[in-house]
Each structure stands twice: as structure tokens, then as C-alpha cells.
Design an enzyme around this catalytic site. Sequence first.
Site, short mmCIF file in Angstrom:
data_model
loop_
_atom_site.label_atom_id
_atom_site.label_comp_id
_atom_site.label_asym_id
_atom_site.label_seq_id
_atom_site.Cartn_x
_atom_site.Cartn_y
_atom_site.Cartn_z
N THR A 119 0.82 -1.21 0.00
CA THR A 119 0.00 0.00 0.00
C THR A 119 0.86 1.27 0.00
O THR A 119 1.99 1.26 0.51
CB THR A 119 -0.90 0.02 1.25
N TYR A 143 -1.74 -0.33 10.44
CA TYR A 143 -2.02 -0.94 9.13
C TYR A 143 -0.80 -0.82 8.20
O TYR A 143 -0.28 -1.82 7.69
CB TYR A 143 -3.25 -0.26 8.50
N1 NAD Z 1 -8.85 -0.88 -1.04
C1 NAD Z 1 -7.80 -0.08 -1.19
O1 NAD Z 1 -7.91 1.09 -1.60
C2 NAD Z 1 -6.41 -0.60 -0.89
C3 NAD Z 1 -5.32 0.28 -1.00
C4 NAD Z 1 -4.05 -0.21 -0.74
C5 NAD Z 1 -3.85 -1.54 -0.42
N2 NAD Z 1 -4.93 -2.38 -0.30
C6 NAD Z 1 -4.70 -3.79 0.06
O2 NAD Z 1 -5.39 -4.61 -0.86
C7 NAD Z 1 -5.83 -5.81 -0.23
C8 NAD Z 1 -7.30 -6.03 -0.52
O3 NAD Z 1 -8.04 -4.92 -0.06
P1 NAD Z 1 -9.63 -4.88 -0.25
O4 NAD Z 1 -10.03 -3.45 -0.34
O5 NAD Z 1 -10.02 -5.82 -1.35
O6 NAD Z 1 -10.11 -5.44 1.16
P2 NAD Z 1 -11.26 -6.52 1.50
O7 NAD Z 1 -11.50 -6.42 2.97
O8 NAD Z 1 -12.42 -6.34 0.59
O9 NAD Z 1 -10.54 -7.90 1.16
C9 NAD Z 1 -9.67 -8.57 2.04
C10 NAD Z 1 -10.01 -10.06 1.96
O10 NAD Z 1 -9.10 -10.78 2.79
C11 NAD Z 1 -9.83 -11.74 3.55
N3 NAD Z 1 -9.06 -12.01 4.77
C12 NAD Z 1 -8.65 -11.12 5.71
N4 NAD Z 1 -7.98 -11.75 6.69
C13 NAD Z 1 -7.94 -13.07 6.36
C14 NAD Z 1 -7.39 -14.23 6.97
N5 NAD Z 1 -6.76 -14.16 8.14
N6 NAD Z 1 -7.55 -15.42 6.36
C15 NAD Z 1 -8.20 -15.51 5.17
N7 NAD Z 1 -8.75 -14.45 4.55
C16 NAD Z 1 -8.63 -13.23 5.13
C17 NAD Z 1 -11.17 -11.07 3.81
O11 NAD Z 1 -12.20 -11.98 4.14
C18 NAD Z 1 -11.42 -10.37 2.48
O12 NAD Z 1 -12.07 -11.20 1.56
C19 NAD Z 1 -5.50 -5.65 1.25
O13 NAD Z 1 -4.33 -6.37 1.53
C20 NAD Z 1 -5.28 -4.16 1.41
O14 NAD Z 1 -4.37 -3.89 2.44
C21 NAD Z 1 -6.20 -1.93 -0.53
#
Ligand code: NAD
Length: 343
Positions: A119, A143
Site C-alpha cells: 500500500t 495498518y
Molecule cells: N482498497 C484499497 O484502496 C487498498 C489500497 C491499498 C492496499 N490495499 C490492500 O489490498 C488488499 C485487498 O483490499 P480490499 O479493499 O479488497 O479489502 P477486502 O476487505 O475487501 O478484502 C480482504 C479479503 O481478505 C480476507 N481475509 C482477511 N484476513 C484473512 C485471513 N486471516 N484469512 C483468510 N482471509 C482473510 C477477507 O475476508 C477479504 O475477503 C488488502 O491487503 C489491502 O491492504 C487496498
Amino acid sequence: MNDKCVLVVGGAGYIGSHVCKALQMGGFTPVVYDNLSTGHSWAIQFGPAIVADLEDEPALLKAFQEVEPQAVIHLASLINVRDSIANPALYWENNLMGTLTLLKAMVKSNVRKLVFSSTAAVYGNPERLPIDEAHPKAPLNAYGKTKWAIEAMLQDFAHAHSLRFAALRYFNASGADPGGLIGEAHHPETHLIPLVIRTALGLQKELLMYGDDFPTQDGTAIRDYVHVADLADAHVRALQALEQETSLQLNLGTGKGYSVREIIRTVEQIGRQPVPVRLAPRLPHDSSMLVADPTKAMKILHWTPRMSDLPTIIQTAWNWELKRSSSKLILNELLSSGSVIKT
Ligand SMILES: NC(=O)c1ccc[n+]([C@@H]2O[C@H](COP(=O)([O-])OP(=O)(O)OC[C@H]3O[C@@H](n4cnc5c(N)ncnc54)[C@H](O)[C@@H]3O)[C@@H](O)[C@H]2O)c1
């Protein structure tokens, strides 16, 4: 090993489900591994799934044995910045320990390719703009700190166990599948674009706007919004790049920023609805501007964001929110579609 199979950890989430779609379109078989803590069964539409936790090592090893993936894409994480400040233990446990368990299982199973969701939060408040990959790392919350610690862990595993990895540092993921199948659904939602759209649709009374005295053109904070379909495309390209490259750290953004007021104005234009706004104090440590220098990703992945212009981002997100709100249980049928394997 199955050359076409990719284990997508966190594949039932917002970005993960779009990655699964892109993998399927690219001729791969995405197998979701997700505990559904913040993800959704309805988002699993592009391949089979295993419902299990990242910290469950026996379940992971069994998944590797059964699926025989050629690579892992790891998106599983808790992602709420404010929650991570209030509950750091949850974030260190889930994000860091979960990833450690995954890496150990990969080594034991002889799977050596990983694409990891990092991120822009690893950079903290920018010292210079646009932010390139060499910019100092000073994450401001638990985070961002877990993500930066995981990047260090990946380096060590690469050195000791010949792991090949790409750490993709996303800026602001946004928009939704242009086909309308999947989109953003965080609970609680903290991301600006869905909140603005939900306000325009009357699903919430007003939008809280945190600060209008930033040193920007219109006084509101500027972020680099990248369409989730462009992010997903970059993951498929990163997998392919790891045939040659051993370790990659890449910014995924567009190099262009939009202010909060520009987002509101574009939603009002596309949705033809006003967005009532209430001004609130700035959030602690909130940067006035975060914009990526994506040159390295564009060059190494031969990647160009194609859907990340603001009207396309807002239009696809609008269509998705409208669909979600007009039939709340829209995709719940998919819960019982039989594509979910319980372990
Ligand atoms: N959304 C953004 O703008 C953004 C920006 C930068 C980085 N990210 C990174 O992208 C990734 C996805 O983000 P997102 O927005 O899709 O979030 P999200 O919450 O929609 O997806 C995360 C997924 O991981 C699963 N998960 C979490 N912990 C788990 C575990 N212990 N075991 C199994 N599954 C688990 C959740 O059930 C979920 O389906 C993350 O790693 C986040 O840090 C997102």
C-alpha cells in the site's frame, strides 16, 4: 504443479474478486482462499474457493497439496486505518502472523512465486511528490506498519528460500467491474467514492468532509485513484514478470490526483443528484496530497491504466452502488451456488 492454477488469498474481497476475474480472462484458474471475515461469498464467481483462515497452517498445506498452484496472490488483510490505530494487535496478528504462516506453507509446498498487496501507506506523509518507490518509508499507523514489515519479511524469504515476489503498493483502489458483476463492499465503508455515491443516492444523510484548509487548489485533500480493473490487470502482469524478475516493489497509481471536491462534483454530474456535505475537522496525520510515480510499474509490467480516468471510475462505482442498493440481496443467491468448498 498446475501451471494455470493461482491461489488467491483474500480473493473474496473487493480487489481480490477483480483479480480473480482478470486471472480467469487471462486463461488462469483462480482458486480463492479466504476466511470471509470481510469478504463475500457472492464475490466468488470466477473459480472454486476454500473457506479457511490464513493462520490455519494445516488448512493451507492441504490447499497447496490439492490445488498445486504455480503461484500465490496474497490480498488477505485487515485494511481499516482508523481501526488499526485503535486495535493494533488485531492488525499485527492477522496481517503479519497470517503472512508468516502463508510464507512457511509456501516454502514447505515448494511454491515460490508471490504477488503481495502492499500500500501507499508504507510511505507515510510524503517528503516529495510524486512518490516513487525509493521514497523514504515512514508508515503512520499499524495498518501501514504491518505492510512495511511484511515487505521486509518477503526480502528475507527471497534471500533464504528463493522466493520470487512482487510487492504492489496500491494507491486508492476505486471503481467497480465494468460488467457490473462485482464491486466495493466494505463494512464499515471508509473509502471516499462509495461514501459520496451513497450520499447522492440518499442512503446516508450527508457526507463528512474532513478538512477544507489543506494547501491544495480547492482546500481539500488530493489522492491518486486507480481503477480496480487496472489494478487487477497489473496483478496478472506481475505474475508473468516474475518469470524473469526475482523481487519487485512497484507503485500502482496513475500519477494524477483528484481532490475531495472534484470527486463530489463528478458524482453530482454523473448521478444528477446533489451531495449534502458537512465539514468536519481534519483527521490526524492526513496528508494534503498523495500521488504516485507509477513509471516503474508501467515500464516493467508494460502496464497502462486504461479505466482510471475519473468519469469511468465514478460511473462504474455508481452503477455498482445503484445495483447493490436497488436489490440488497442481489448476489446472495450465489451463496448457495455450490462453488464454495468448506474445509
Ligand atoms: N482498497 C484499497 O484502496 C487498498 C489500497 C491499498 C492496499 N490495499 C490492500 O489490498 C488488499 C485487498 O483490499 P480490499 O479493499 O479488497 O479489502 P477486502 O476487505 O475487501 O478484502 C480482504 C479479503 O481478505 C480476507 N481475509 C482477511 N484476513 C484473512 C485471513 N486471516 N484469512 C483468510 N482471509 C482473510 C477477507 O475476508 C477479504 O475477503 C488488502 O491487503 C489491502 O491492504 C487496498
